[in-house]
Design a protein around this motif. Structure first.
Motif, PDB file in Angstrom:
ATOM      1  N   HIS A  88       0.827  -1.207   0.000  1.00  0.00           N
ATOM      2  CA  HIS A  88       0.000   0.000   0.000  1.00  0.00           C
ATOM      3  C   HIS A  88       0.865   1.264   0.000  1.00  0.00           C
ATOM      4  O   HIS A  88       0.503   2.270  -0.605  1.00  0.00           O
ATOM      5  CB  HIS A  88      -0.932  -0.005   1.213  1.00  0.00           C
ATOM      6  N   ILE A  89       2.015   1.205   0.667  1.00  0.00           N
ATOM      7  CA  ILE A  89       2.938   2.346   0.669  1.00  0.00           C
ATOM      8  C   ILE A  89       3.549   2.524  -0.723  1.00  0.00           C
ATOM      9  O   ILE A  89       3.673   3.648  -1.220  1.00  0.00           O
ATOM     10  CB  ILE A  89       4.045   2.150   1.727  1.00  0.00           C
ATOM     11  N   CYS A  90       3.883   1.400  -1.339  1.00  0.00           N
ATOM     12  CA  CYS A  90       4.481   1.466  -2.676  1.00  0.00           C
ATOM     13  C   CYS A  90       3.502   2.040  -3.708  1.00  0.00           C
ATOM     14  O   CYS A  90       3.923   2.664  -4.687  1.00  0.00           O
ATOM     15  CB  CYS A  90       4.942   0.073  -3.112  1.00  0.00           C
ATOM     16  N   LYS A  91       2.217   1.852  -3.493  1.00  0.00           N
ATOM     17  CA  LYS A  91       1.226   2.379  -4.442  1.00  0.00           C
ATOM     18  C   LYS A  91       1.248   3.902  -4.478  1.00  0.00           C
ATOM     19  O   LYS A  91       1.220   4.510  -5.556  1.00  0.00           O
ATOM     20  CB  LYS A  91      -0.164   1.860  -4.078  1.00  0.00           C
ATOM     21  N   SER A  92       1.296   4.537  -3.311  1.00  0.00           N
ATOM     22  CA  SER A  92       1.353   6.000  -3.305  1.00  0.00           C
ATOM     23  C   SER A  92       2.695   6.481  -3.841  1.00  0.00           C
ATOM     24  O   SER A  92       2.772   7.506  -4.530  1.00  0.00           O
ATOM     25  CB  SER A  92       1.105   6.549  -1.896  1.00  0.00           C
ATOM     26  N   MET A  93       3.772   5.730  -3.536  1.00  0.00           N
ATOM     27  CA  MET A  93       5.091   6.092  -4.053  1.00  0.00           C
ATOM     28  C   MET A  93       5.119   6.020  -5.578  1.00  0.00           C
ATOM     29  O   MET A  93       5.640   6.917  -6.260  1.00  0.00           O
ATOM     30  CB  MET A  93       6.164   5.170  -3.469  1.00  0.00           C
ATOM     31  N   LEU A  94       4.566   4.952  -6.096  1.00  0.00           N
ATOM     32  CA  LEU A  94       4.576   4.735  -7.545  1.00  0.00           C
ATOM     33  C   LEU A  94       3.763   5.810  -8.264  1.00  0.00           C
ATOM     34  O   LEU A  94       4.173   6.319  -9.320  1.00  0.00           O
ATOM     35  CB  LEU A  94       4.019   3.343  -7.850  1.00  0.00           C
ATOM     36  N   ALA A  95       2.612   6.163  -7.691  1.00  0.00           N
ATOM     37  CA  ALA A  95       1.780   7.203  -8.302  1.00  0.00           C
ATOM     38  C   ALA A  95       2.502   8.552  -8.287  1.00  0.00           C
ATOM     39  O   ALA A  95       2.430   9.324  -9.258  1.00  0.00           O
ATOM     40  CB  ALA A  95       0.449   7.308  -7.563  1.00  0.00           C
ATOM     41  N   TYR A  96       3.209   8.831  -7.182  1.00  0.00           N
ATOM     42  CA  TYR A  96       3.957  10.097  -7.124  1.00  0.00           C
ATOM     43  C   TYR A  96       5.090  10.101  -8.158  1.00  0.00           C
ATOM     44  O   TYR A  96       5.332  11.104  -8.841  1.00  0.00           O
ATOM     45  CB  TYR A  96       4.529  10.311  -5.728  1.00  0.00           C
ATOM     46  N   LYS A  97       5.761   8.964  -8.275  1.00  0.00           N
ATOM     47  CA  LYS A  97       6.865   8.861  -9.228  1.00  0.00           C
ATOM     48  C   LYS A  97       6.365   9.109 -10.654  1.00  0.00           C
ATOM     49  O   LYS A  97       7.057   9.741 -11.468  1.00  0.00           O
ATOM     50  CB  LYS A  97       7.497   7.473  -9.118  1.00  0.00           C
ATOM     51  N   ARG A  98       5.143   8.640 -10.934  1.00  0.00           N
ATOM     52  CA  ARG A  98       4.610   8.760 -12.297  1.00  0.00           C
ATOM     53  C   ARG A  98       3.954  10.128 -12.548  1.00  0.00           C
ATOM     54  O   ARG A  98       4.082  10.698 -13.633  1.00  0.00           O
ATOM     55  CB  ARG A  98       3.602   7.648 -12.559  1.00  0.00           C
ATOM     56  N   PHE A  99       3.268  10.642 -11.517  1.00  0.00           N
ATOM     57  CA  PHE A  99       2.461  11.843 -11.742  1.00  0.00           C
ATOM     58  C   PHE A  99       2.909  13.074 -10.933  1.00  0.00           C
ATOM     59  O   PHE A  99       2.405  14.174 -11.160  1.00  0.00           O
ATOM     60  CB  PHE A  99       0.987  11.563 -11.386  1.00  0.00           C
ATOM     61  N   GLY A 100       3.827  12.881  -9.991  1.00  0.00           N
ATOM     62  CA  GLY A 100       4.169  13.956  -9.065  1.00  0.00           C
ATOM     63  C   GLY A 100       4.946  15.106  -9.639  1.00  0.00           C
ATOM     64  O   GLY A 100       4.781  16.259  -9.234  1.00  0.00           O
ATOM     65  N   LYS A 101       5.847  14.812 -10.598  1.00  0.00           N
ATOM     66  CA  LYS A 101       6.634  15.856 -11.265  1.00  0.00           C
ATOM     67  C   LYS A 101       7.342  16.783 -10.267  1.00  0.00           C
ATOM     68  O   LYS A 101       7.316  18.010 -10.389  1.00  0.00           O
ATOM     69  CB  LYS A 101       5.742  16.679 -12.196  1.00  0.00           C
ATOM     70  N   ASP A 102       7.937  16.161  -9.232  1.00  0.00           N
ATOM     71  CA  ASP A 102       8.730  16.889  -8.227  1.00  0.00           C
ATOM     72  C   ASP A 102       7.919  17.915  -7.421  1.00  0.00           C
ATOM     73  O   ASP A 102       8.480  18.824  -6.811  1.00  0.00           O
ATOM     74  CB  ASP A 102       9.934  17.591  -8.877  1.00  0.00           C
ATOM     75  N   ARG A 103       6.601  17.782  -7.414  1.00  0.00           N
ATOM     76  CA  ARG A 103       5.794  18.645  -6.556  1.00  0.00           C
ATOM     77  C   ARG A 103       6.080  18.302  -5.092  1.00  0.00           C
ATOM     78  O   ARG A 103       6.480  17.191  -4.760  1.00  0.00           O
ATOM     79  CB  ARG A 103       4.303  18.465  -6.842  1.00  0.00           C
TER      80      ARG A 103
END
Length: 585
Positions: free
Chosen positions: A174-189
């Motif tokens: 579950h932690i990796c899911k939020s990490m993965l989404a940030y890596k894909r969509f976060g754009k260093d926000r």
């Protein structure tokens, strides 16, 4: 009241002993502790009732006859006021004497009244909250936090050495899911760049992942791959994990600070899961567990009605059960407890049955001292919350909503000028509303949380109790300001002749027993219901009986003594429920 029940129990046993044909033989088979004490159904019958059914065979007499003999003997010896009512011996206590003793005890101990020694010498660890670092705290966490904090305070009030612990679930799929989404969509926000509280920032990406996986089923496999990379120590994955965990934990701790929740120590799943994996592998070597074709490790608990349970995945990665095994072992090494209480929702009942059984199979004798305090789900009037869909009631937003409702209520009552700091007072009312509403329901029951109901200043709510406490404080303050008017007045318990005054005294005398009962049952609602009954009784009493507005100085001083005792009980009871006490409201 226990003191008076014990006194009269001993008196009646002594009378029965002297009535017996063979007193010595009678005393061997009977003791004061064996006799049941009851409360008569009608206060007019008396204050304590002792049934004589258990002595019929020994005396070869009807219980009614035994009750009549005992009551006559009490009267003849002038031991007190007793009457027989069928098979019961009803005792009427000396109201003046009891009032004097109870009020003196409360006012001499102040904040200590209600505390006991039933758990002295016991080391009790209480685990609660245990958030995931992929989302902020929500309403479900708030019920958990309220129960855990209150239980810890109640156990401590009964003499236990209590240690409050929190397990931060900072690893896993579950932690990796939020990490993965940030890596894909976060754009260093960052939380700062988006002006969002840091745990909310992370939680938004957990919701985003669950939107993404609906579009791309491969996202789930990527998350599993990231978990394996994390457990292998991949530098890039670990760096991202450190950053996002820091954001989540910083935000969660701010929520704890705002809601008055604290812990003595934190444990982190990322550290303790290794201990569990090592213990499971040891158990595998000893043939306690078995391995399946895919290399996953299982325990067979079919004989215990618990079926089979996987303990390690085939790829060697850990599950919740893995880390819980390691965490329990590490905690006992750190602080050898006599009891460990897990405050966790009823959805995890099976998990804890397996956990406790597996720890016992591994040879840890203290596993018998583990207890799952299972509490029911908390829902909203419109249904169940869902974290993945982002439909949860966020703890921070809920608190802000309650603070706003409290402030509106203060202004509607035109109480702004009476309050020193409307913002701070509104926050304390909000916390009182929240904790009381969540704790007034027995933990094992499901409940519906209604914010507008919880904040009401009338009815069975925290603000109603706080308002009652503030009203008493106001009366006591006015008494101090007008003290000279009542000079010469003395406390005379015989003046407490109004029916509600006697009921209040009896109720106050029961408070230590209520605190002990709450600890025995691990049930804060025992205290909540007691406080509500005391508030209702006081309000009814105060409506018809002026405290300061009468000419008899002795009566004023005596009633002030009673109000001081009520306030002391309120303050202690509020503290046990983590409800702020307000002098003004």
């Amino acid at each position: 009241m226990k003191l008076y029940r014990d006194r009269w129990r001993a008196i009646i046993v002594s009378i029965l002993e002297h009535m017996a044909d063979d007193p010595e033989q009678f005393s061997k088979g009977n003791s004061a502790g064996d006799m049941v004490a009851e409360t008569p159904p009608n206060p007019e019958l008396g204050d304590i009732a002792f049934p004589m059914f258990g002595f019929a065979k020994r005396f070869r007499k009807a219980p009614q006859a035994i009750a009549a003999m005992v009551a006559d003997e009490i009267t003849r010896k002038k031991l007190g006021h007793a009457e027989a009512s069928g098979p019961y011996v009803n005792i009427k206590l000396d109201k003046g004497r009891v009032a004097e003793e109870v009020i003196a005890a409360v006012n001499s101990m102040t904040e200590g009244y209600g505390a006991g020694t039933a758990l002295s010498g016991k080391k009790i660890m209480v685990e609660f909250s245990c958030p995931n670092t992929n989302k902020p705290l929500h309403l479900g966490h708030m019920r958990n936090d309220s129960i855990g904090e209150s239980i810890a305070r109640i156990l401590e009030a009964n003499g236990a050495d209590v240690r409050k612990v929190n397990l931060i679930n900072d690893r896993g799929i579950h932690i990796c899911k939020s990490m993965l989404a940030y890596k894909r969509f976060g754009k260093d926000r960052t939380p700062e760049s988006e002006h969002i509280k840091s745990d909310h920032f992370v939680g938004n990406y957990y919701v985003r992942f669950n939107e993404w996986v609906k579009e791309d089923s491969g996202a789930e496999e990527e998350a599993r791959y990231m978990l394996k990379a994390w457990e292998s120590g991949d530098p890039g994955v670990r760096e991202l994990w450190d950053k996002m965990n820091r954001w989540a934990i910083e935000g969660i701790k701010k929520t704890y600070e705002n809601t008055g929740i604290s812990f003595d120590s934190y444990y982190f799943e990322s550290e303790t899961y290794r201990y569990g994996r090592d213990e499971i592998l040891k158990g595998l070597e000893k043939n306690i567990f078995h391995k399946k074709e895919d290399n996953s490790v299982w325990v067979d608990l079919s004989d215990d009605g618990l079926d089979q349970k996987v303990l390690l995945r085939g790829d060697g990665t850990s599950l919740y059960i893995t880390q819980d095994i390691g965490t329990a072992i590490q905690r006992h090494r750190d602080w050898p407890f006599d009891r460990l209480i897990y405050v966790v929702a009823s959805e995890q009942n099976y998990h804890f049955q397996v956990l406790f059984k597996v720890l016992g199979m591994l040879g840890f004798g203290w596993a018998d001292n583990l207890f799952h305090l299972s509490y029911g789900m908390v829902n909203l009037p419109h249904g169940k919350m869902k974290s993945r869909e982002g439909t949860v009631v966020d703890a921070d937003n809920l608190l802000e909503e309650l603070i706003g409702l409290a402030e509106n209520e203060i202004r509607a009552r035109e109480r702004e000028k009476e309050i020193d700091d409307i913002g701070e007072t509104s926050k304390k009312i909000a916390l009182g509303a929240l904790n009381y509403y969540l704790l007034s329901v027995t933990p094992n029951k499901d409940m519906i949380f209604n914010p507008s109901e919880s904040i009401s200043f009338t009815g069975n709510t925290g603000p109603y109790l706080q308002y009652t406490g503030a009203r008493i404080s106001s009366i006591l303050k006015k008494f101090e300001e007008r003290k000279e008017k009542y000079m010469g007045g003395v406390f005379d318990p015989e003046l407490l002749s109004v029916g509600e005054e006697w009921e209040i005294v009896k109720l106050i005398s029961l408070f230590p027993e209520e605190v002990e009962q709450a600890a025995e049952q691990l049930n804060p609602s025992v205290i909540a219901m007691f406080l509500y009954e005391l508030a209702r009784l006081f309000s009814r009493y105060y409506h018809d009986n002026p405290v300061l507005h009468n000419e008899r100085a002795d009566l004023v001083v005596t009633r002030i003594g009673l109000l001081r005792a009520i306030k002391a009980v309120f303050k202690k009871g509020f503290d046990l429920l983590a409800i702020p006490f307000l002098e003004k409201m």
